[in-house]
Design an enzyme around this catalytic site. Sequence first.
Site: not given
Length: 338
Positions: A233, A262
């Site tokens: 992550r 992202e």
Amino acid sequence: MEIVAFGVQADEQPFLERAFAGRHQVRSLNVFLNRDTAPIARGYEIVSSSVNADLGADVLQTLAAGGTKMIAQRSTGFNNIDLEAAADLGMSVGRVAHYSPYAVAEFAWALALAVDRRLVRATNRTRNFDFRLDGLMGRDLRGRTAGVLGTGKIGTAFTRIAHGFGMNLLGWDLAENPHCVELGMKYVARERLFAEADLVTLHLPLVDDTRHLVDAAALAAMKDDAILINTSRGGLVDTAALVDTLKAGRLTGVGLDVYEEEAAFFFFDKSLDIISDDTLARLMTFGNVLVTSHQAYFTQDAVGQIIEATVANVEDYLTHRTNENMLVTRGQLPKAAP
């Protein structure tokens, strides 16, 4: 019943439609679920979301108002879902607890080897018929130390490969994994792992205690020629601190399949856009950094398993059953909430 699935990749769509064939109809959308797209789900009792969906309280309220009662997320992570809001709205929420750990572990190794052996720089050169070796020297990994933060299924798969390379093994987790210990892994304090590892790889969930686990202090403790890999992550790494570290000429290489912000970029074509994220733009300028777009899980095997589990979650919801994937069942959080 017709199900609407958000964030469906082109290569994923045939898997999804075959899995539901003869059971339910699936409307596959390539847009991601967020506050702008949530109204599309009006009239659908079951909504399937992808890893970059925004399922905060406001989005869940829009879905519930439109008749949605079940969220079937096609990923393991669920830090993007407000589970308490879902419970208050009487919704059910499922995810995919397990899929091929080898997909992510093997990809993490692909990144590690690519940055260690300067493969991106080498291929860019040879496409221009430049066959010099200047600046392409890497290092043997045998005899060096791999530091694995998070030794669950994926971390263990990564460790087995590292053992095959003949590396020394350091691990950090809440509990020791006997499978890793059998391979010779020594569990140490996080600070020692950062200081001694030649290759640091992250295989942890993103929770409050792990956010920015790799911060300025951790990066300062790492060897100047260490390699950092993150296929877990993006929020595990303080990217601004990472940029400062790279600007100082430290770290042999960095391989990132995830990024803190992202959701605004990954899975989209931004090649014609002005990139306003200065941190990401600066990160991409370093020749020893390789960034990929959250594709570590994206193998036929893993995607097939993810979709099979999603189908099972939907069927269990419809037949009033529960399973290990259910995070919220008809408005009820498990007694030991994840």
